[in-house]
Design a protein around this motif. Structure first.
Motif, mmCIF file in Angstrom:
data_model
loop_
_atom_site.group_PDB
_atom_site.id
_atom_site.type_symbol
_atom_site.label_atom_id
_atom_site.label_comp_id
_atom_site.label_asym_id
_atom_site.label_seq_id
_atom_site.Cartn_x
_atom_site.Cartn_y
_atom_site.Cartn_z
ATOM 1 N N ILE A 1 2.230 7.396 -7.200
ATOM 2 C CA ILE A 1 1.455 8.560 -7.639
ATOM 3 C C ILE A 1 2.196 9.850 -7.295
ATOM 4 O O ILE A 1 2.308 10.761 -8.104
ATOM 5 N N PRO B 1 0.807 -1.224 0.000
ATOM 6 C CA PRO B 1 0.000 0.000 0.000
ATOM 7 C C PRO B 1 0.841 1.275 0.000
ATOM 8 O O PRO B 1 0.408 2.302 -0.513
ATOM 9 N N GLY C 1 -4.343 1.958 -3.190
ATOM 10 C CA GLY C 1 -3.385 2.959 -2.714
ATOM 11 C C GLY C 1 -3.261 4.109 -3.707
ATOM 12 O O GLY C 1 -3.183 5.278 -3.329
ATOM 13 N N MET C 2 -3.238 3.775 -4.984
ATOM 14 C CA MET C 2 -3.137 4.820 -6.011
ATOM 15 C C MET C 2 -4.347 5.748 -5.961
ATOM 16 O O MET C 2 -4.212 6.971 -6.030
ATOM 17 N N ALA D 1 2.182 1.970 -3.700
ATOM 18 C CA ALA D 1 1.156 2.496 -4.602
ATOM 19 C C ALA D 1 1.050 4.014 -4.457
ATOM 20 O O ALA D 1 0.940 4.740 -5.446
ATOM 21 N N ARG D 2 1.104 4.482 -3.225
ATOM 22 C CA ARG D 2 0.991 5.932 -2.999
ATOM 23 C C ARG D 2 2.249 6.653 -3.465
ATOM 24 O O ARG D 2 2.172 7.734 -4.043
ATOM 25 N N GLY E 1 -6.338 6.300 -3.417
ATOM 26 C CA GLY E 1 -6.254 7.079 -2.179
ATOM 27 C C GLY E 1 -5.350 8.288 -2.360
ATOM 28 O O GLY E 1 -5.687 9.410 -1.982
ATOM 29 N N GLU E 2 -4.201 8.069 -2.967
ATOM 30 C CA GLU E 2 -3.255 9.168 -3.158
ATOM 31 C C GLU E 2 -3.803 10.183 -4.165
ATOM 32 O O GLU E 2 -3.662 11.387 -3.973
#
Ligand code: FAD
Ligand code: AMP
Lengths: 319, 245
Positions: free
Chosen positions: A107, A100, B127-128, A103-104, B130-131
């Motif tokens: 971006i 998780p 996650g993508m 993934a952030r 969310g960001e």
């Protein structure tokens, strides 16, 4: 240009899967520096161990709020470390926190992200990696088209490097945003002192053939003799014989140990999907026609209640 | 509570996987497609929460027209309406952009997904999203209760779980035992036919990865059987032949 590696720790030491990620980065670095980044309270001497696996430096963000795996804050911290080092590549081990977070970060940094990476990248014309798909039933070769690249690697994607010099440890502080600590971890319920299933080199796993939770002692004895973690099939955790985090398979933990020993597990396709990247599979089942034997390297047809204790003794004797 | 559930359309877990066109296309011949098993948990939990507190459950799939039977199944299970983004889900970034673009307009309280799809197994889309939306994302979630604008969750970690609280809105990647899979009943199946299914075009066509080729794993050699009366032989094979002890 340096490669950044996010490393996780458990019980005061760097996790083995994270050391593998450092080794992976070192193997693809071609002489460029490999810099690890670690979060929370951990001793510098433990962090310097990342050097053995190939890191020259460890950035340590010793903020005590990071003792817990706060997903958003970790992502901010890793993106800040990449910017500081000018790193265009991030490597990390696939894990319940790494996924998780990665993934952030992807971006935040406009990166190409590929998970379940099984081998070192191929950089002859583009940047391609082999990743496992369909829960290990196949592979895909994928090209990462963005300038920044993030690789979440599977266990055993590379051999662990152990002969590097200790890394230097540098304190690093990050300006977190107002939202980064929006997640409040109230408590943790975790086994300690045991080998974690996704990290284990050897896994001893039991199925419904074990008849009941009271019979797990013999599997634990075998696991102890081997230095192994214990796992189970889905029905076993569904009925509550074993905790959920031991459930192996398509809808559970995917393992890739050197040795997977399956006892009293029939070998349903969904179970095999979670174990098919193990190097060597041993099956013990009283039914010679159990489908698991087709996926095994070694097999014993026999009653688990007789074979397992004998195997434990034989392993102790061979040591 | 306004809930979005994102579902993938994936081969049934018993499927044999194979490829065509020189290993560049998935061979769907004889393959049965289902709602991703983890997504099915997310859907079941969303419906339970809606039944307890009121609100709506919308399902969303990024896929071509052949995914509609899978979407109708989610409607039959109990979702109120559906959105299909009419495009092949090329990579997780592509999918995440479509979900985020719709969520920006619709302002859901919760976006529930599966922990991972079982085709690409990235575990990355939540996650993508969310960001992209600037809201918390939590995965893998095995327990989820909503109370006064807050979600209380249990997240699986290696060797156990952690309990946490997050304010809404949020994104969660779900897994068992968050809820029991729901099976559509006759009334559900009938009503699913007339529930709204909106088809929209992708908001962006950007991708960040490109598939070059599929590959099959190397074939496994034949199993070597050892007698139950001679476990010492197994130990010696593991030590000297397989070299894993
Ligand atoms: C969508 C979906 C996802 C699933 N995901 C998973 C998953 O992730 N992981 C998973 O494991 N399953 C999964 N399953 C379930 C799977 O299909 C099987 O039902 C399950 O793996 C069977 O578990 P088992 O082998 O322990 O039990 P069984 O199939 O009941 O097999 C027990 C075995 O024990 C043997 N046995 C009995 N007594 C003895 C003895 N005394 N000594 C030695 N052997 C003995 C029997 O011969 C038999 O082979 C999933 C199913 C579905 C539909
Ligand atoms: N094509 C898709 N359409 C809608 N949701 C998807 C799609 N692909 C993946 N998802 C959601 O994102 C989750 C994680 O997927 P992945 O990152 O591919 O493992 C899945 O469990 C689904 O809930």
């Amino acid at each position: 240009m340096s490669i950044l590696v996010f490393i996780e720790s458990a019980e005061g030491a760097i996790k083995k899967s994270s050391l593998e990620a450092v080794s992976f980065a070192a193997a693809m670095a071609n002489g460029s520096p490999v810099v690890a980044v670690a979060m929370g309270s951990i001793d510098s001497s433990a962090l310097a161990q990342a050097g053995a696996a190939g890191a020259s430096k460890v950035l340590h963000i010793a903020d005590a709020r990071l003792d817990q795996g706060i997903i958003q804050a970790y992502a901010t911290a890793i993106a800040a470390a990449m910017a500081k080092e000018g790193a265009k590549t991030l490597v990390l081990a696939k894990s319940s926190l790494g996924d998780p977070v990665a993934a952030r970060v992807a971006i935040k940094t406009n990166a190409s992200l590929v998970s379940n990476v099984a081998e070192l990248p191929n950089t002859n014309g583009g940047f391609k990696v082999k990743r496992s798909i369909y829960t290990g039933k196949a592979f895909a070769e994928v090209e990462l088209t963005a300038e920044t690249k993030i690789l979440a690697i599977k266990k055993n994607a590379v051999t662990l490097k152990e002969d590097g010099a200790p890394a230097s440890v540098e304190a690093f502080s990050v300006d977190f945003g107002a939202n980064d600590f929006g997640m409040n971890i109230t408590s943790t319920d975790k086994t300690t002192g045991e080998i974690l299933l996704p990290e284990a080199e050897i896994v001893v796993s039991g199925g419904r053939g074990m008849k009941g939770p009271e019979n797990w002692g013999m599997l634990e004895d075998l696991a102890k003799a081997l230095g192994a973690a214990t796992g189970c099939s889905k029905p076993v955790s569904d009925i509550g014989w074993r905790p959920h985090h031991e459930h192996v398979g398509q809808t559970g933990v995917k393992v890739s140990p050197n040795l997977y020993i399956a006892v009293g597990i029939s070998g349903a396709i969904q179970h095999l999907a979670g174990v098919n990247s193990s190097k060597v599979i041993v099956v013990i089942n009283k039914d010679a026609d159990a489908p698991f034997f087709k996926a095994a390297d070694y097999g014993i047809v026999g009653d688990a209640f007789e074979v397992v204790p004998k195997l434990t003794e034989a392993i102790k004797a061979a040591k | 509570m306004k809930i979005l559930v994102c579902i993938s359309h994936v081969p049934d877990t018993t499927s044999k996987i194979s490829f065509t066109d020189n290993h560049t296309k998935f061979d769907s011949n004889g393959v049965q497609f289902i709602i991703g098993p983890y997504d099915d948990y997310a859907l079941a939990r969303a419906i339970e929460i809606k039944e307890a507190t009121g609100g709506t459950v919308t399902v969303l799939n990024v896929g071509e027209a052949d995914t509609e039977p899978t979407i109708r199944k989610a409607l039959a299970i109990g979702a109120d309406d559906a959105i299909r983004v009419n495009a092949f889900p090329s990579d997780s970034y592509f999918v995440a952009q479509q979900i985020a673009s719709i969520a920006k307009e619709e302002k859901y309280d919760m976006i529930l997904m599966g922990r991972e799809s079982i085709d690409f197994n990235g575990g990355m889309v939540h996650g993508m999203v969310g960001e992209m939306l600037g809201i918390p994302s939590v995965s893998p979630v095995m327990k989820l209760e909503v109370e006064g604008g807050k979600a209380k969750m249990a997240r699986e970690i290696e060797g156990g779980k952690e309990y946490l609280e997050v304010s809404l809105p949020l994104v969660a990647g779900c897994q068992e035992p968050i809820a029991e899979w729901k099976i559509p009943n006759m009334r559900g199946i009938m009503s699913a036919r007339t529930k709204p299914l909106k088809v929209v075009e992708p908001a962006s066509n950007d991708t960040r990865t490109k598939l070059s080729q599929y590959q099959m794993p190397a074939a496994k050699g034949a199993v070597k059987m050892v007698s139950a009366d001679n476990v010492a032989e197994l130990v010696s094979l593991l030590k000297n032949e397989a070299k894993v002890l």
